[in-house]
Design an enzyme around this catalytic site. Structure first.
Site, PDB file in Angstrom:
ATOM      1  N   LYS A  58       0.814  -1.226   0.000  1.00 57.68           N
ATOM      2  CA  LYS A  58       0.000   0.000   0.000  1.00 57.68           C
ATOM      3  C   LYS A  58       0.842   1.267   0.000  1.00 57.68           C
ATOM      4  O   LYS A  58       0.408   2.296  -0.491  1.00 57.68           O
ATOM      5  CB  LYS A  58      -0.954   0.004   1.184  1.00 57.68           C
ATOM      6  N   ARG A  94      -7.306   0.023  17.185  1.00 55.88           N
ATOM      7  CA  ARG A  94      -7.789   0.224  15.828  1.00 55.88           C
ATOM      8  C   ARG A  94      -8.754  -0.934  15.601  1.00 55.88           C
ATOM      9  O   ARG A  94      -9.698  -1.076  16.371  1.00 55.88           O
ATOM     10  CB  ARG A  94      -6.637   0.307  14.819  1.00 55.88           C
TER      11      ARG A  94
HETATM   12  C1  LIG Z   1      -0.198  -1.050   6.689  1.00 54.39           C
HETATM   13  C2  LIG Z   1      -0.407  -2.308   7.418  1.00 54.39           C
HETATM   14  C3  LIG Z   1       0.675  -3.155   7.684  1.00 54.39           C
HETATM   15  C4  LIG Z   1       2.103  -2.800   7.322  1.00 54.39           C
HETATM   16  O1  LIG Z   1       2.607  -1.906   8.264  1.00 54.39           O
HETATM   17  P1  LIG Z   1       4.115  -1.396   8.182  1.00 54.39           P
HETATM   18  O2  LIG Z   1       4.262  -0.581   9.410  1.00 54.39           O
HETATM   19  O3  LIG Z   1       4.232  -0.593   6.931  1.00 54.39           O
HETATM   20  O4  LIG Z   1       4.994  -2.587   8.175  1.00 54.39           O
HETATM   21  C5  LIG Z   1       0.434  -4.344   8.345  1.00 54.39           C
HETATM   22  N1  LIG Z   1      -0.822  -4.699   8.703  1.00 54.39           N
HETATM   23  C6  LIG Z   1      -1.885  -3.912   8.485  1.00 54.39           C
HETATM   24  C7  LIG Z   1      -3.230  -4.370   8.929  1.00 54.39           C
HETATM   25  C8  LIG Z   1      -1.721  -2.699   7.837  1.00 54.39           C
HETATM   26  O5  LIG Z   1      -2.784  -1.921   7.593  1.00 54.39           O
END
Ligand SMILES: *Cc1c(COP(=O)(O)O)cnc(C)c1O
Length: 358
Positions: free
Chosen positions: A36, A131
């Site tokens: 993402k 969250r």
């Molecule tokens: C964005 C996201 C990640 C990745 O997080 P990073 O800090 O970029 O490694 C992992 N799990 C979920 C649910 C996310 O939304």
């Protein structure tokens, strides 16, 4: 140059991915490469796969559909709990989705049955970051309900940290997932995956404190930027310079450091304050708040300083720069995760690729 350019070093990204994979595999943990942060750009996705990530993950269904259309057939996990209105597409394009709402899981099950598929889910558990996720005390009940649904396979439990509440992963909070897994096993429910977070969980791994039983991490920031914002650190042994944003200077002049006249509000309604440093050499770059999240940028030249930005102009103090800047020159910036997200989603910033690193 034509417009602002984000230069992406695919070699460094592959190296970072391979490092994270090696460290995780040594602890029996698989790595999902999270796409993402760069809008799932296929060339960057290919670099992560070349580094050996075990699967892909993205929070946006739109990105996942694009990846499928580009021919990526690896397992993909949807990281944002699905919209009720998206369940048919989720079942069609995604192998696994993370979930926390029984209504949505029921709808996924129905969509899966209607299309003759089985959809995998990870049930998210909230261990404190507040969250997404079911509170720990409600997990056993939720799992029992889910396990009665046809069309759904509950692959495991997952959690997310360091996002809303900034809660740091610990042996204790990740241990909750493992205890829940064990409790469920005694009810005859066997789970394959215990997904213990993202980049912020890598520190526990490095310290050898990640609880046994965690067997998946979903890593974005660490691979892309070599940083771990939640723990406020650079990750040892990873490149932190795989992305560089280049922006062109459109005005260079010596000007006073304090504006002349009565000060009202700036273009965004804030009242600016200034320190008088006398006459300074300043540059205006062709970049503004419309292009990218300005707070996410740091000049590569430590002698330069961002003074501020309006929608279209970035104002810099270049008096102490290590080289003289003239109109038409490119100024280089490092970018953080929030900056990268915005730059990759910006229609004003193009990308170019190189292949550096070891
Ligand atoms: C964005 C996201 C990640 C990745 O997080 P990073 O800090 O970029 O490694 C992992 N799990 C979920 C649910 C996310 O939304």
């Amino acid at each position: 140059m034509n417009g602002s350019v984000l230069e992406v070093d695919l070699g460094k990204l592959s190296f970072n991915a391979a490092q994270v994979v090696e460290r995780c595999h040594a602890h029996g943990i698989e790595v999902l490469g999270v796409t993402k942060g760069f809008s799932a750009d296929p060339r960057i996705v290919a670099a992560l796969l070349a580094g050996g990530v075990d699967g892909l993950a993205d929070s946006r269904l739109e990105n996942i559909i694009e990846l499928r259309e580009c021919g990526f057939d690896q397992p993909i996990t949807l990281l944002r709990i699905p919209r009720l209105s998206d369940v048919a597409e989720v079942v069609r394009y995604v192998d696994t989705s993370v979930n926390s709402e029984f209504t949505v899981i029921q709808a996924l099950a129905q969509a899966a049955r209607e299309s003759g598929r089985v959809h995998n889910i990870i049930l998210m558990v909230d261990v404190g970051d507040l969250r997404e996720g079911v509170m720990a005390e409600n997990v056993i009940g939720a799992v029992k309900k889910i396990s009665l649904l046809k069309g759904i396979k509950l692959q495991g439990l997952g959690t997310n940290m360091g996002c809303f509440g900034g809660v740091l992963p610990s042996t204790e909070n990740l241990g909750i997932l493992v205890s829940l897994k064990n409790a469920l096993a005694s009810w005859g429910i066997k789970l394959d995956i215990i997904s213990g977070g993202g980049t912020s969980s890598l520190l526990l791994l490095e310290k050898g404190e990640i609880p046994a039983g965690i067997n998946q991490l979903r890593v974005g920031e660490g691979i892309l930027l070599g940083t771990d914002t939640t723990n406020n650190r650079k990750i040892p042994g990873l490149y932190d310079d795989a992305f560089t944003l280049y922006v062109e200077a459109i005005e260079v002049k010596a000007k006073p450091s304090v504006p002349i006249g009565d000060i009202g509000r700036d273009a965004f309604g804030n009242t600016p304050e200034f320190v008088d440093k006398g006459i300074r050499q300043r540059a205006i770059l062709a970049l503004g708040k419309q292009d990218v999240y300005i707070e996410g940028l740091t000049p590569v030249d430590a002698g330069m300083q961002i003074l501020g930005a309006s929608s279209d102009h970035l104002i810099m103090d270049i008096t102490d720069a290590s080289r003289a800047i003239k109109v038409g020159d490119e100024v280089a910036f490092r970018i953080n995760y929030a900056g990268l997200l915005s730059a990759c989603g910006s229609k004003y910033i193009s990308k170019r690729y190189k292949n550096g690193g070891r």
